[in-house]
Write an enzyme that holds these catalytic residues in place. Structure first.
Site, PDB file in Angstrom:
ATOM      1  N   ASP A  69       0.831  -1.217   0.000  1.00 17.62           N
ATOM      2  CA  ASP A  69       0.000   0.000   0.000  1.00 17.62           C
ATOM      3  C   ASP A  69       0.860   1.259   0.000  1.00 17.62           C
ATOM      4  OD1 ASP A  69      -2.803  -0.431   0.075  1.00 17.62           O
ATOM      5  OD2 ASP A  69      -2.653  -1.219   2.099  1.00 17.62           O
ATOM      6  N   GLU A  92      -5.307   7.120   0.327  1.00 15.78           N
ATOM      7  CA  GLU A  92      -5.767   6.357   1.491  1.00 15.78           C
ATOM      8  C   GLU A  92      -4.730   6.345   2.618  1.00 15.78           C
ATOM      9  OE1 GLU A  92      -7.042   2.311   0.719  1.00 15.78           O
ATOM     10  OE2 GLU A  92      -8.026   2.219   2.672  1.00 15.78           O
ATOM     11  N   ASP A 164      -6.082   4.996  -4.382  1.00 18.29           N
ATOM     12  CA  ASP A 164      -6.239   3.845  -3.479  1.00 18.29           C
ATOM     13  C   ASP A 164      -5.231   2.819  -3.986  1.00 18.29           C
ATOM     14  OD1 ASP A 164      -6.887   1.758  -1.873  1.00 18.29           O
ATOM     15  OD2 ASP A 164      -9.050   1.925  -2.153  1.00 18.29           O
ATOM     16  N   ILE A 166      -3.962  -0.093  -2.891  1.00 18.24           N
ATOM     17  CA  ILE A 166      -4.458  -1.485  -2.958  1.00 18.24           C
ATOM     18  C   ILE A 166      -5.892  -1.463  -2.447  1.00 18.24           C
ATOM     19  CG2 ILE A 166      -4.259  -3.866  -2.136  1.00 18.24           C
ATOM     20  CD1 ILE A 166      -1.284  -3.579  -1.953  1.00 18.24           C
ATOM     21  N   ASP A 167      -6.820  -1.408  -3.375  1.00 18.14           N
ATOM     22  CA  ASP A 167      -8.229  -1.476  -2.997  1.00 18.14           C
ATOM     23  C   ASP A 167      -8.614  -2.953  -2.974  1.00 18.14           C
ATOM     24  OD1 ASP A 167     -10.904  -0.656  -2.546  1.00 18.14           O
ATOM     25  OD2 ASP A 167     -11.335  -0.885  -4.677  1.00 18.14           O
ATOM     26  N   THR A 169      -8.120  -4.906   0.061  1.00 16.87           N
ATOM     27  CA  THR A 169      -7.013  -5.473   0.847  1.00 16.87           C
ATOM     28  C   THR A 169      -7.219  -6.965   1.123  1.00 16.87           C
ATOM     29  OG1 THR A 169      -6.994  -3.352   1.951  1.00 16.87           O
ATOM     30  CG2 THR A 169      -5.785  -5.101   3.015  1.00 16.87           C
ATOM     31  N   HIS A 256     -19.265  -5.131   4.418  1.00 14.24           N
ATOM     32  CA  HIS A 256     -19.175  -3.946   3.555  1.00 14.24           C
ATOM     33  C   HIS A 256     -20.478  -3.709   2.802  1.00 14.24           C
ATOM     34  CE1 HIS A 256     -14.485  -4.363   3.149  1.00 14.24           C
ATOM     35  NE2 HIS A 256     -14.897  -4.303   4.403  1.00 14.24           N
ATOM     36  N   SER A 280     -13.018  -5.324  -4.240  1.00 17.17           N
ATOM     37  CA  SER A 280     -12.429  -4.136  -4.873  1.00 17.17           C
ATOM     38  C   SER A 280     -13.249  -3.532  -6.005  1.00 17.17           C
ATOM     39  CB  SER A 280     -11.006  -4.421  -5.383  1.00 17.17           C
ATOM     40  OG  SER A 280     -11.045  -4.984  -6.690  1.00 17.17           O
ATOM     41  N   LYS A 283     -15.001  -4.672  -9.602  1.00 16.90           N
ATOM     42  CA  LYS A 283     -16.442  -4.827  -9.915  1.00 16.90           C
ATOM     43  C   LYS A 283     -16.905  -3.790 -10.937  1.00 16.90           C
ATOM     44  CE  LYS A 283     -17.668  -4.826  -5.403  1.00 16.90           C
ATOM     45  NZ  LYS A 283     -16.443  -5.185  -4.686  1.00 16.90           N
ATOM     46  N   ARG A 297     -24.302  -2.406  -3.825  1.00 15.90           N
ATOM     47  CA  ARG A 297     -23.571  -2.267  -2.554  1.00 15.90           C
ATOM     48  C   ARG A 297     -24.585  -1.739  -1.546  1.00 15.90           C
ATOM     49  NH1 ARG A 297     -18.215  -2.211  -1.894  1.00 15.90           N
ATOM     50  NH2 ARG A 297     -17.335  -1.349   0.007  1.00 15.90           N
ATOM     51  N   ASP A 310     -12.688   4.999  -3.104  1.00 15.77           N
ATOM     52  CA  ASP A 310     -13.257   3.672  -3.363  1.00 15.77           C
ATOM     53  C   ASP A 310     -14.302   3.692  -4.471  1.00 15.77           C
ATOM     54  OD1 ASP A 310     -11.878   1.978  -1.629  1.00 15.77           O
ATOM     55  OD2 ASP A 310     -13.159   2.474   0.069  1.00 15.77           O
TER      56      ASP A 310
HETATM   57  N1  LIG Z   1     -18.094  -1.225   6.793  1.00 11.56           N
HETATM   58  C1  LIG Z   1     -17.801  -0.955   5.520  1.00 11.56           C
HETATM   59  N2  LIG Z   1     -18.780  -0.717   4.629  1.00 11.56           N
HETATM   60  C2  LIG Z   1     -18.492  -0.462   3.333  1.00 11.56           C
HETATM   61  N3  LIG Z   1     -17.226  -0.399   2.830  1.00 11.56           N
HETATM   62  C3  LIG Z   1     -16.207  -0.632   3.689  1.00 11.56           C
HETATM   63  C4  LIG Z   1     -16.433  -0.916   5.049  1.00 11.56           C
HETATM   64  N4  LIG Z   1     -15.235  -1.095   5.652  1.00 11.56           N
HETATM   65  C5  LIG Z   1     -14.296  -0.921   4.689  1.00 11.56           C
HETATM   66  N5  LIG Z   1     -14.886  -0.637   3.500  1.00 11.56           N
HETATM   67  C6  LIG Z   1     -14.247  -0.327   2.221  1.00 11.56           C
HETATM   68  O1  LIG Z   1     -14.482  -1.368   1.288  1.00 11.56           O
HETATM   69  C7  LIG Z   1     -13.360  -1.410   0.429  1.00 11.56           C
HETATM   70  C8  LIG Z   1     -13.275  -2.714  -0.288  1.00 11.56           C
HETATM   71  O2  LIG Z   1     -14.340  -2.780  -1.205  1.00 11.56           O
HETATM   72  P1  LIG Z   1     -15.138  -4.123  -1.465  1.00 11.56           P
HETATM   73  O3  LIG Z   1     -15.940  -4.407  -0.231  1.00 11.56           O
HETATM   74  O4  LIG Z   1     -16.000  -3.753  -2.620  1.00 11.56           O
HETATM   75  O5  LIG Z   1     -14.150  -5.178  -1.754  1.00 11.56           O
HETATM   76  C9  LIG Z   1     -12.207  -1.178   1.373  1.00 11.56           C
HETATM   77  O6  LIG Z   1     -11.123  -0.674   0.645  1.00 11.56           O
HETATM   78  P2  LIG Z   1      -9.607  -1.105   1.055  1.00 11.56           P
HETATM   79  O7  LIG Z   1      -9.498  -2.565   0.832  1.00 11.56           O
HETATM   80  O8  LIG Z   1      -8.801  -0.277   0.138  1.00 11.56           O
HETATM   81  O9  LIG Z   1      -9.457  -0.714   2.485  1.00 11.56           O
HETATM   82  C10 LIG Z   1     -12.757  -0.170   2.372  1.00 11.56           C
HETATM   83  O10 LIG Z   1     -12.419   1.162   2.069  1.00 11.56           O
HETATM   84 MG   LIG Z   2     -10.345   0.831  -1.032  1.00 14.50          MG
END
Ligand SMILES: Nc1ncnc2c1ncn2[C@@H]1O[C@H](COP(=O)(O)O)[C@@H](OP(=O)(O)O)[C@H]1O
Ligand SMILES: [Mg+2]
Length: 372
Positions: A69, A92, A164, A166-167, A169, A256, A280, A283, A297, A310
């Site tokens: 990252d 980020e 971002d 590494i989106d 993670t 998420h 990430s 999608k 989402r 994001d």
């Molecule tokens: N409670 C939550 N609700 C929605 N998104 C969240 C969350 N907690 C973390 N995220 C975000 O969801 C991103 C990942 O997206 P996805 O869920 O679509 O894979 C994360 O990015 P990072 O991995 O860069 O931290 C983070 O920013």
């Molecule tokens: Mg992200």
């Protein structure tokens, strides 16, 4: 050249041409952004192969992703600064934890990785004056400052970039989908989005085929996919779906995005196929090229504030491929409220033909009234 794809829609391909690009708006930003994201994809893949695949990762140890990252944000920020020194960045990561003695080991590894990526040989489209390529290593202080250039608070006016590095993670750590994401906003409107997906199949119909692609979109100039292995650009247009022919794209993480609400919405729409769950902003790229047809989402009820990095790069990909992106109540995403999306909750992204029907289904499933 036109290529039939799965009999549903056609894609056009073009080869990279610096002559045609140089006259377009945001041509330099696009070229530089693509190069930065390409280098960051190589960096993060190498971190995965060296640190994660070799099983040096102990359970729950997030240090490889942290290293990747920070190093990727440093690299992209250095490249942006060389060409656009006045542009602020909403990134980020910040370097506070690397500046203290306890962060020394991590810091040294990050500096090494960022410099490896900065001095790597030129790739097509690079310009030596960008401060990259052989002999262009930076000092530790310069790279920490580059990471901290991502501390901008955002806002409604002027130019700003989002990074971002590494989106997704969690997907990265699992060896699944993750994305290197970059966008340029002008007066809170996204003008350029670039998403690098090192693990994504180039063609969704060939899941075991070549992996690694970049998606790029400039406002008014369409959305293109480029393989990480080359430079041929394929212009993407979302095909027209009917509600029941959709497949939903969702986060892997139920924390998420509520899987149960998405299931209810899918059943109201008459969707029978199981959701495609993926980490990430990959999608958004998949949606733009016609995989699935609907990104849902759904808020989980904890009041989470979505981050602008994001969604800004992904939103423009889908819009330029002909789709619509709103929050779960139909409100347009507002990127001018700071580092978060403020009062936007969740995301509904789909083609023009089905977006309204999906919002109706969301309303039925959640009991909330759509705001448009
Ligand atoms: N409670 C939550 N609700 C929605 N998104 C969240 C969350 N907690 C973390 N995220 C975000 O969801 C991103 C990942 O997206 P996805 O869920 O679509 O894979 C994360 O990015 P990072 O991995 O860069 O931290 C983070 O920013
Ligand atoms: Mg992200």
């Amino acid at each position: 050249m036109r290529i039939p794809v799965r009999g549903i829609f056609t894609l056009t391909t073009r080869s990279y041409s610096s002559t045609t690009m140089s006259t377009s708006q945001f041509a330099l930003e696009r070229q530089l952004g693509l190069s930065a994201v390409r280098r960051a994809c190589a960096l993060t893949s190498s971190v995965f192969n060296k640190l994660i695949k070799n099983e040096t990762l102990t359970k729950g140890d997030k240090s490889p992703v942290t290293v990747g990252d920070y190093a990727a944000q440093a690299l992209i920020s250095v490249m942006l600064k060389n060409s656009f020194p006045q542009d602020p960045i909403v990134g980020e990561e910040d370097a506070a934890e690397l500046r203290v003695e306890e962060g020394r080991v991590l810091r040294e590894r990050i500096i090494e990785l960022a410099n490896e990526a900065l001095v790597a040989p030129f790739v097509e489209g690079d310009k030596p004056e960008w401060g990259i390529g052989p002999g262009q290593a930076k000092t530790s202080a310069e790279l920490l400052d580059a990471i901290d250039r991502g501390n901008y608070d955002g806002g409604r006016t002027g130019r700003m970039w989002t990074i971002d590095p590494i989106d997704g993670t969690k997907g990265f750590l699992r060896g699944e989908q993750y994305a290197v994401c970059l966008s340029l906003l002008v007066d809170a409107r996204v003008q350029l989005g670039i998403i690098g997906c090192p693990n994504l199949p180039v063609d969704a119909t060939k899941p075991d085929g070549e992996r690694g692609c970049i998606f790029v979109a400039v406002r008014g100039q369409g959305c293109q996919q480029i393989p990480l292995s080359g430079y041929t650009e394929t212009t993407l247009r979302m095909p027209a779906f009917t509600p029941s022919s959709l497949n939903t794209l969702e986060s892997v993480e139920a924390l998420h995005s509520s899987h149960s609400t998405a299931d209810t919405i899918a059943s109201i729409l008459g969707i029978t196929r199981p959701p495609l769950r993926m980490d990430s902003q990959a999608k958004y790229g998949c949606l733009a090229r016609g995989d699935g047809g609907l990104y849902l989402r759904m808020p989980t009820g904890v009041g989470y504030r979505e981050k602008i990095w994001d969604h800004a790069p992904g939103a423009i990909l889908v819009e330029e491929a002909g789709g619509i992106v709103t929050d779960s109540r139909g409100v347009p995403l507002d990127f001018g409220l700071g580092r978060t999306l403020g009062e936007n909750f969740g995301v509904v992204a789909a083609g023009k033909e089905v977006h309204a029907a999906v919002l109706d289904a969301v309303q039925q499933a959640t009991g909330t009234k759509a705001k448009v």
